[in-house]
Write an enzyme that holds these catalytic residues in place. Structure first.
Site, PDB file in Angstrom:
ATOM      1  N   HIS A  18       0.852  -1.201   0.000  1.00  0.00           N
ATOM      2  CA  HIS A  18       0.000   0.000   0.000  1.00  0.00           C
ATOM      3  C   HIS A  18       0.878   1.237   0.000  1.00  0.00           C
ATOM      4  O   HIS A  18       1.989   1.247   0.553  1.00  0.00           O
ATOM      5  CB  HIS A  18      -0.987  -0.005   1.168  1.00  0.00           C
TER       6      HIS A  18
ATOM      7  N   GLU B 255       2.482  -7.192   3.248  1.00  0.00           N
ATOM      8  CA  GLU B 255       3.283  -6.708   4.360  1.00  0.00           C
ATOM      9  C   GLU B 255       3.203  -7.610   5.586  1.00  0.00           C
ATOM     10  O   GLU B 255       2.240  -8.337   5.805  1.00  0.00           O
ATOM     11  CB  GLU B 255       2.825  -5.305   4.757  1.00  0.00           C
TER      12      GLU B 255
ATOM     13  N   GLU C 191      -5.007   1.541   2.473  1.00  0.00           N
ATOM     14  CA  GLU C 191      -4.955   0.399   3.404  1.00  0.00           C
ATOM     15  C   GLU C 191      -5.040   0.869   4.846  1.00  0.00           C
ATOM     16  O   GLU C 191      -5.659   0.212   5.694  1.00  0.00           O
ATOM     17  CB  GLU C 191      -3.670  -0.399   3.176  1.00  0.00           C
ATOM     18  N   GLU C 192      -4.429   2.023   5.127  1.00  0.00           N
ATOM     19  CA  GLU C 192      -4.375   2.508   6.503  1.00  0.00           C
ATOM     20  C   GLU C 192      -5.743   2.939   7.038  1.00  0.00           C
ATOM     21  O   GLU C 192      -5.885   3.164   8.243  1.00  0.00           O
ATOM     22  CB  GLU C 192      -3.369   3.659   6.625  1.00  0.00           C
TER      23      GLU C 192
ATOM     24  N   ASP D 235      -0.264   4.456   0.976  1.00  0.00           N
ATOM     25  CA  ASP D 235      -0.585   5.476   1.977  1.00  0.00           C
ATOM     26  C   ASP D 235       0.135   5.196   3.290  1.00  0.00           C
ATOM     27  O   ASP D 235       0.527   4.059   3.589  1.00  0.00           O
ATOM     28  CB  ASP D 235      -2.093   5.571   2.205  1.00  0.00           C
TER      29      ASP D 235
END
Length: 404
Positions: free
Chosen positions: A74, A174, A146-147, A76
């Site tokens: 991701h 991740e 994603e965050e 972000d």
């Protein structure tokens, strides 16, 4: 000392301010477009929500009809409190370590997770420079948001015809840095359940014994959930049968995160609210757990609001039933690295991949490293960036050459 070219590109990537809530996705997309041109990779950018591109860089394999490999990351990063940083968090300062033997790259996103996305591309670069080819097509995928849950990113991408066209067979995503010498490999993750209980009751003067109040309804619910928390904490502290310690992902965690009630000290409140952050381990029957919460609310005359809930407990096999696992495991072992298999304690975009039927492993190639994701002064060592490139080069070579 001159900055190694792969590290210079990493610093450039970190300086793109893709920080929530207003990430520079356009700047990130153009950076990745430039990388695709340099590496001779196919480039696609899809927007399922305006201004939030899913970027796919494709390295075609020699047998493109085989199911492909997805290298997901991701773009972000989470917000920062700049006053607590020793260097501006988007400067990506390169600072010599105290012993002078290495450099820290200090930046938001250094660990979470721009090192991973960057090392994917640098691994492909290194393999190309060595004249290596792989059987299976490799897609480096860079997703937004994603965050904040991935709802406008991976969640929509996996449902799209563009994702279906990738013919994905296996994915990497991740993980988390390890403070020890073993590599943490995540084959599943706990499911988030954010539950809010709201009770209403009689009100009046605070000097009276008023019955059927909101607090009377809410307190037993809080008590029961905190008792469940104590049960799970005791389970977490109980060693496994072989004497090893349990990982956080092996149990269900629960925290009381919101409490709200009252307008004045001498007024019995009409309503009371309690919110919980619950992370359910995959061995939990998620739907039964949700029903239990509903029954608990009904028993005490409260309302239940499910703010967030994930109901899929799919995990990735870490044995020969998954043809990519032996190749992955052997490639890690060949580098002299031990593996610790775990359930991820929080949530990543891997859950969308697994629900779509794609086996996915979460790995961040950082060992003997403090865990600094979402923390002040997030950093990685320059040596770890360079080692991570070779780590992924070997992993990609192994999984992308698994026979069809």
């Amino acid at each position: 000392m001159d900055v190694p070219a792969p590290v210079a590109r990493f610093i450039e990537y970190l300086r793109i301010k893709t920080v929530q809530p207003t990430p520079d996705y356009a700047g990130c997309r153009e950076y990745l477009r430039g990388q695709a041109l340099e590496l001779g990779l196919g480039f696609q950018a899809h927007e399922y929500v305006a201004g939030k591109p899913v970027v796919v860089l494709t390295w075609e394999g020699t047998e493109p009809g085989l199911a492909s490999i997805v290298l997901n990351s991701h773009t972000d990063v989470v917000p920062v409190f700049e006053e607590f940083w020793t260097h501006p968090p988007f400067e990506a300062a390169r600072v010599a370590t105290a012993d002078g033997g290495d450099y820290q790259i200090i930046a938001r996103g250094a660990q979470d997770m721009k090192i991973v996305g960057h090392c994917y591309l640098e691994a492909i670069r290194a393999m190309q420079q060595r004249g290596e080819r792989v059987r299976r097509t490799v897609h480096a995928v860079f997703v937004p948001d994603e965050e904040i849950g991935g709802h406008d990113g991976m969640a929509l991408f996996v449902e799209s015809p563009e994702f279906a066209a990738l013919n994905a067979g296996f994915a990497l995503d991740e993980g988390i840095a390890s403070t020890g010498d073993a590599l943490r490999v995540f084959y599943g993750e706990r499911a988030p359940c954010w539950a809010k209980f709201v009770a209403h009751g009689r009100t009046g003067h605070g000097s009276q014994f008023i019955e059927d109040t909101a607090a009377e309804k809410l307190v037993p619910i809080v008590d029961r959930l905190m008792a469940f928390r104590r049960e799970q904490l005791a389970e977490f502290r109980t060693p496994n049968a072989d004497g090893s310690a349990k990982a956080l992902g092996d149990v269900t965690s629960i925290n009381l995160t919101l409490l709200h009630s009252g307008v004045q000290q001498n007024v019995v409140p009409e309503s009371a609210t309690a919110g919980f952050d619950i992370r359910m381990t995959p061995t939990t029957d998620y739907r039964a757990f949700r029903r239990w919460l509903g029954d608990l609310a009904a028993e005490h005359g409260a309302e239940l609001e499910i703010v967030q809930f994930w109901d899929d407990s799919t995990t990735t096999p870490t044995d020969a039933t998954n043809p990519f696992w032996p190749a992955f495991e052997a490639a890690v072992a060949a580098q002299g690295i031990a593996i610790e298999r775990e359930i991820f304690p929080a949530a990543t975009d891997s859950r969308y991949l697994r629900r779509a039927g794609i086996p996915a492993l979460g790995v961040t190639p950082l060992r003997n490293t403090p865990i600094l994701l979402h923390d002040h002064n997030e950093y990685v060592l320059q040596s770890d960036v360079l080692a991570g490139i070779e780590f992924y080069a070997r992993i990609v070579a192994a999984v992308a050459n698994v026979p069809g």
